[in-house]
Motif scaffolding. Structure first.
Motif, PDB file in Angstrom:
ATOM      1  N   ASP A 311      61.776  18.984  12.009  1.00 34.30           N
ATOM      2  CA  ASP A 311      61.229  20.086  12.814  1.00 34.30           C
ATOM      3  C   ASP A 311      62.203  20.456  13.932  1.00 34.30           C
ATOM      4  N   ASN A 312      62.693  21.697  13.897  1.00 33.46           N
ATOM      5  CA  ASN A 312      63.621  22.170  14.935  1.00 33.46           C
ATOM      6  C   ASN A 312      62.970  23.202  15.855  1.00 33.46           C
ATOM      7  N   SER A 313      61.641  23.164  15.947  1.00 36.35           N
ATOM      8  CA  SER A 313      60.925  24.185  16.717  1.00 36.35           C
ATOM      9  C   SER A 313      61.265  24.129  18.208  1.00 36.35           C
ATOM     10  N   LEU A 314      61.625  22.955  18.722  1.00 39.07           N
ATOM     11  CA  LEU A 314      62.012  22.843  20.132  1.00 39.07           C
ATOM     12  C   LEU A 314      63.515  23.084  20.311  1.00 39.07           C
ATOM     13  N   THR A 315      64.301  22.551  19.377  1.00 42.72           N
ATOM     14  CA  THR A 315      65.759  22.729  19.418  1.00 42.72           C
ATOM     15  C   THR A 315      66.374  22.095  18.183  1.00 42.72           C
ATOM     16  N   GLU A 316      67.567  22.567  17.826  1.00 38.29           N
ATOM     17  CA  GLU A 316      68.359  21.884  16.809  1.00 38.29           C
ATOM     18  C   GLU A 316      68.962  20.599  17.383  1.00 38.29           C
ATOM     19  N   ASN A 317      69.052  20.552  18.701  1.00 38.72           N
ATOM     20  CA  ASN A 317      69.745  19.466  19.394  1.00 38.72           C
ATOM     21  C   ASN A 317      68.791  18.311  19.730  1.00 38.72           C
ATOM     22  N   THR A 318      67.993  17.897  18.742  1.00 40.38           N
ATOM     23  CA  THR A 318      67.128  16.736  18.972  1.00 40.38           C
ATOM     24  C   THR A 318      67.999  15.489  19.056  1.00 40.38           C
ATOM     25  N   ARG A 319      67.608  14.548  19.923  1.00 41.71           N
ATOM     26  CA  ARG A 319      68.476  13.399  20.202  1.00 41.71           C
ATOM     27  C   ARG A 319      67.693  12.094  20.251  1.00 41.71           C
ATOM     28  N   ALA A 320      68.415  11.017  19.938  1.00 40.57           N
ATOM     29  CA  ALA A 320      67.881   9.664  20.094  1.00 40.57           C
ATOM     30  C   ALA A 320      68.866   8.846  20.909  1.00 40.57           C
ATOM     31  N   ALA A 321      68.370   8.190  21.958  1.00 41.04           N
ATOM     32  CA  ALA A 321      69.202   7.324  22.797  1.00 41.04           C
ATOM     33  C   ALA A 321      68.736   5.887  22.623  1.00 41.04           C
ATOM     34  N   TYR A 322      69.678   5.010  22.305  1.00 42.82           N
ATOM     35  CA  TYR A 322      69.327   3.608  22.095  1.00 42.82           C
ATOM     36  C   TYR A 322      70.549   2.736  22.382  1.00 42.82           C
ATOM     37  N   PRO A 323      70.338   1.462  22.703  1.00 42.83           N
ATOM     38  CA  PRO A 323      71.474   0.586  23.010  1.00 42.83           C
ATOM     39  C   PRO A 323      72.228   0.200  21.745  1.00 42.83           C
ATOM     40  N   LEU A 324      73.500  -0.078  21.889  1.00 43.36           N
ATOM     41  CA  LEU A 324      74.292  -0.526  20.742  1.00 43.36           C
ATOM     42  C   LEU A 324      73.658  -1.730  20.063  1.00 43.36           C
ATOM     43  N   GLN A 325      73.041  -2.589  20.861  1.00 44.53           N
ATOM     44  CA  GLN A 325      72.469  -3.823  20.319  1.00 44.53           C
ATOM     45  C   GLN A 325      71.279  -3.570  19.389  1.00 44.53           C
ATOM     46  N   ALA A 326      70.804  -2.334  19.318  1.00 42.57           N
ATOM     47  CA  ALA A 326      69.740  -2.008  18.370  1.00 42.57           C
ATOM     48  C   ALA A 326      70.269  -1.962  16.946  1.00 42.57           C
ATOM     49  N   MET A 327      71.595  -1.927  16.810  1.00 45.37           N
ATOM     50  CA  MET A 327      72.222  -1.877  15.492  1.00 45.37           C
ATOM     51  C   MET A 327      72.715  -3.265  15.100  1.00 45.37           C
ATOM     52  N   ASP A 328      72.765  -3.522  13.813  1.00 45.99           N
ATOM     53  CA  ASP A 328      73.113  -4.849  13.320  1.00 45.99           C
ATOM     54  C   ASP A 328      74.612  -5.139  13.400  1.00 45.99           C
TER      55      ASP A 328
END
Length: 528
Positions: A311-328
């Motif tokens: 869904d891009n109804s708010l913006t195409e620029n949807t974002r997720a912020a998370y720490p590097l440590q969330a990745m394996d």
């Protein structure tokens, strides 16, 4: 108002009872929910909206003109000067505004993973979710003793404070102003959290080159053999996606320094675009969006709390912020050796650049200085469809020093470390935007993998007649006809017209580099 007085004002603010300092992630999430700033999603991420500004506001960004730095800054459309007097006046207003708030949130951390070049920072926020963002994006202290260390730069963020352009000297109600002398970044009139991240990057782009370190707008990862790869490109070109490779360990997704001992991450987290995100295509990013992550402008089902990434109804620029440590599979700390390969990413809206081409050192310098891509919808205010643009060094909005400073440093390092360089088009194929289709991610991944594994170093190529690029004839996992843009178009004559149109844009843009050697100017190809 003098610098000393403002320092006292800031110290007084930090002593207030309303200050919530270095809260943990669970505490910040609780505050976000208590203050109705956001909603918890089904995975435990905090979902927020940033209001009318869903991207950066480049026209509202300034650097204070100060005696110590004014002769170093590359003043112009990007680095617009702001008077010291106006800054102090606005700074005092913002601090007075924040003193009246019931709660303020402070994060103390760092920029720069290499301990030799670390910058201690402080972030003061009006919003709890902004402080959670800072906690996840910057480098976090490892123990409580570190949090008392004096900050060398402070972000003061007051999104609900609106400037008066007539009185305050801004372009609008919004302002992002850096003072290198006062070591303060003042942000107001916008809730878009990315302004904090990019402001610190701008600061590092000023400080690091003066220590003989190349600061870079790129992602970086490392293979099992210790081979480091850099991915340059503007927002939406695939830096985060392509560097999040299950077979390689991530160093960082957006901002790095390259010192005499190797590469290091500037940040402690990732700020991934998540429009059309799926677990199948980008499992590492998808699975990192859990408790403590921040989802910006992503719509959710309020019954199930499931995110709708399409869904891009708010913006195409949807974002997720998370720490590097969330990745394996990450490098922790985010420091590695010298790169063996560099990939320049472009999202070509004309659909005429090849999906991958091997560059000579001179071509690498040409395309680094050109920094061609297409601005994608939503990444900046006013951009509603892709627009062809040239952003020097793939990061012009964040470079306070002259572009040639960064370009010359990169050229020197390519020579010193014998680095292979590739240009990869993650944009359109078979026609321009609106006619052709976006390059398939699986094809791009296959091409990048072949490049990083050295399979293309001696591969047979054909030279493009317009841009002079060496295009591999065959790449495992990619149809041969996809590799040559002219063959992907239904009408070869239309392709040639559009390719020549883009070539002329390259040529016109490169005229601004009057002091570049002719061997680099000529590297763009016969028609550029």
């Amino acid at each position: 108002m003098s610098t000393v007085d403002m320092s006292i004002e800031l110290s007084e603010l930090l002593k207030l009872q309303t200050i919530q300092q270095n809260l943990s992630v669970p505490q910040l999430v609780e505050r976000v929910l208590q203050r109705s700033e956001g909603t918890l999603t089904s995975t435990g991420a905090v979902r927020v909206e940033t209001g009318k500004y869903t991207g950066r506001s480049p026209e509202d960004k300034f650097i204070v003109e100060e005696e110590a730095t004014k002769h170093l800054i590359d003043w112009g459309k990007v680095n617009k000067p702001f008077s010291a007097e106006k800054f102090d006046s606005l700074y005092k207003k913002v601090l007075a505004y924040l003193k009246e708030k019931d709660e303020l949130f402070v994060f103390n951390g760092y920029a720069g993973a290499d301990v030799k070049y670390t910058l201690p920072i402080r972030v003061i926020n009006e919003y709890a979710w902004h402080n959670l963002f800072a906690h996840q994006l910057f480098i976090r202290p490892t123990d409580n003793n570190e949090t008392s260390q004096s900050a060398e730069f402070t972000i003061v963020s007051a999104p609900n404070f609106k400037a008066d352009p007539v009185v305050d000297g801004t372009n609008s109600e919004t302002f992002i102003i850096i003072s290198f002398e006062r070591k303060v970044i003042l942000i107001g009139g916008t809730e878009y959290a990315g302004e904090m991240k990019k402001s610190i990057f701008s600061v590092m782009n000023f400080l690091l080159p003066q220590q003989d370190i190349l600061s870079m707008h790129c992602s970086a990862n490392v293979g099992n053999e210790g081979d480091v790869a850099l991915f340059f490109g503007l927002s939406g070109t695939g830096k985060t996606t392509l560097s999040a490779d299950a077979n390689r360990r991530l160093i960082g997704d957006d901002e790095h320094g390259w010192s005499n001992s190797g590469v290091f991450n500037v940040e402690g987290g990732c700020y991934a675009k998540c429009i059309n995100l799926s677990e199948e295509k980008e499992p590492q990013i998808f699975n990192s969006i859990r408790f403590g992550a921040v989802l910006e402008n992503v719509t959710i089902d309020y019954d199930t709390r499931l995110a709708d990434y399409d869904d891009n109804s708010l913006t195409e620029n949807t974002r997720a912020a998370y720490p590097l440590q969330a990745m394996d599979n990450i490098v922790d700390p985010s420091v590695a050796g010298h790169p063996t390969a560099i990939v320049f990413l472009t999202a070509d809206a004309f659909g005429v650049l090849p999906p991958i081409s091997r560059l000579t050192k001179e071509q690498a310098m040409y395309h680094f200085l050109s920094g061609y891509t297409s601005k994608l919808a939503g990444t900046e205010r006013g951009v509603t469809s892709p627009e062809a643009t040239f952003s020097t060094c793939f990061g012009a909005p964040f470079l306070p020093l002259p572009a040639t400073t960064y370009a010359e440093m990169l050229g020197k390092k390519i020579d010193e470390h014998n680095v292979s360089v590739y240009l990869v088009n993650t944009g359109w194929t078979g026609g321009e935007y609106g006619v052709g289709e976006r390059m398939k991610l699986r094809y791009t991944r296959a091409m990048v993998q072949a490049a990083l594994e050295g399979e293309l170093d001696s591969a047979e190529t054909v030279k493009d007649s317009i841009f002079g690029l060496e295009i591999p004839i065959h790449v495992p996992g990619v149809p041969d006809e996809v590799l040559q843009p002219a063959k992907a178009w239904a009408d070869g004559a239309e392709y040639e017209v559009k390719a020549k149109e883009l070539a002329s844009k390259f040529k016109e843009n490169f005229k601004k580099f009057s002091n570049v050697p002719s061997i680099i100017k000529d590297a763009g190809g016969p028609l550029t």
